[in-house]
Design an enzyme around this catalytic site. Structure first.
Site, PDB file in Angstrom:
ATOM      1  N   CYS A  26       0.871  -1.272   0.029  1.00  0.00           N
ATOM      2  CA  CYS A  26      -0.152  -0.151  -0.030  1.00  0.00           C
ATOM      3  C   CYS A  26       0.884   1.239   0.205  1.00  0.00           C
ATOM      4  O   CYS A  26       2.105   1.166   0.048  1.00  0.00           O
ATOM      5  CB  CYS A  26      -0.846  -0.008   1.464  1.00  0.00           C
ATOM      6  SG  CYS A  26      -2.194  -1.386   1.168  1.00  0.00           S
ATOM      7  N   MET A  27       0.496   2.360   0.157  1.00  0.00           N
ATOM      8  CA  MET A  27       0.973   3.533   0.016  1.00  0.00           C
ATOM      9  C   MET A  27       1.940   3.816   1.204  1.00  0.00           C
ATOM     10  O   MET A  27       3.239   4.237   0.928  1.00  0.00           O
ATOM     11  CB  MET A  27       0.065   4.960  -0.195  1.00  0.00           C
ATOM     12  CG  MET A  27       0.775   6.263  -0.395  1.00  0.00           C
ATOM     13  SD  MET A  27      -0.245   7.312  -0.698  1.00  0.00           S
ATOM     14  CE  MET A  27      -1.150   7.215  -2.119  1.00  0.00           C
TER      15      MET A  27
END
Length: 279
Positions: A26-27
């Protein structure tokens, strides 16, 4: 710590290669699905250099921050030969929101909230501005009001003869002085708060509020009201006059900031703003 080294350590902390089902990038974090949660050493994960937090759940989330999470996730997947996913997909009928999706959703919600705020009616903006000016003064009103009430009760008791003595008289005077600190100079406080709301210099707002008291006027040579021709009286115009004056001050001050050179700004803008705003 090197990302590959951190990835190896995290794999061990998650119970080894065989305990990993999927690594998801994920980010800001690495999400890991494991076979046996009891094999995961959460305490060790928390102590690893570069790890900013751990969130347990169906997917264990290791917070690493932007950029680093992607590199560590890829390294973990390659070293353990585990499936790597860029987004959270559906698992057992559930849909997970990625950091990117959450960021996009939050941004969209903030934009919609901002647009909604811009569409507020003039009346709502007016009431919001008035609230911003007077709400910070509520504690002062409460404190000064209670102190004034106590002084009034003591004064009545002194008059009735229930209590007596110079100490009581002095105490009443002290309490009245404390109460007067707000009510005697209320317009100055309002001028400062109004300047905050209208975008003017707070000091100038206080000066405008203080001018209502006509502190520098010679009583023997009073200033006449330009509309009525009668002598001005201290406090004339009151709160409404202060609010209007500070609003005009904010417009004049901001306009002067745009046209006066920086080298003269600090000298000329305050003086010209006060002169123009008060006249």
């Amino acid at each position: 710590m090197d990302n590959n080294n951190l990835a190896k350590l995290l794999i061990d902390d998650f119970g080894g290669d065989s305990n990993l089902i999927e690594v998801i990038n994920c980010m800001t974090r690495v999400r890991v699905k494991v076979r046996d949660d009891s094999k995961v050493d959460y305490e060790k994960i928390k102590t690893r250099e570069g790890v900013m937090g751990v969130v347990s759940g169906d997917q264990i989330q290791v917070v690493l921050g932007p950029g680093k999470s992607e590199k560590v996730a890829k390294a973990m997947a390659e070293i353990s030969n585990t499936k790597l996913s860029e987004e959270i997909g559906k698992s057992e009928g559930q849909t997970y929101e990625t950091d990117k999706e959450r960021l996009e959703r939050t941004t969209k919600e903030n934009k919609e909230a901002y647009k909604s705020k811009q569409k507020q009616s003039g009346f709502k903006k007016f009431t919001a501005a008035i609230a911003s000016i007077f709400v910070p003064l509520i504690p002062a009103f409460v404190g000064a009001g209670l102190i004034g009430g106590i002084a009034s009760v003591l004064s009545n008791m002194l008059t009735a003869g229930t209590i007596s003595g110079d100490n009581v008289t002095n105490l009443i005077q002290v309490l009245n002085v404390m109460k007067g600190g707000l009510y005697a100079y209320l317009n100055i406080f309002i001028g400062i708060n109004a300047a905050k709301v209208f975008g003017a210099n707070e000091g100038l707002g206080g000066v405008v509020g203080g001018m209502v008291y006509l502190a520098g006027m010679n009583p023997d040579m009073p200033i006449n009201n330009i509309f009525l021709g009668t002598p001005l009286a201290a406090g004339q115009g009151g709160v409404i006059g202060v609010l209007i004056s500070v609003y005009l001050l904010s417009k004049i001050e901001n306009a002067l900031h745009r046209v006066i050179p920086d080298s003269f700004d600090i000298i000329l803008v305050p003086m010209l703003s006060l002169l123009a705003g008060d006249f």
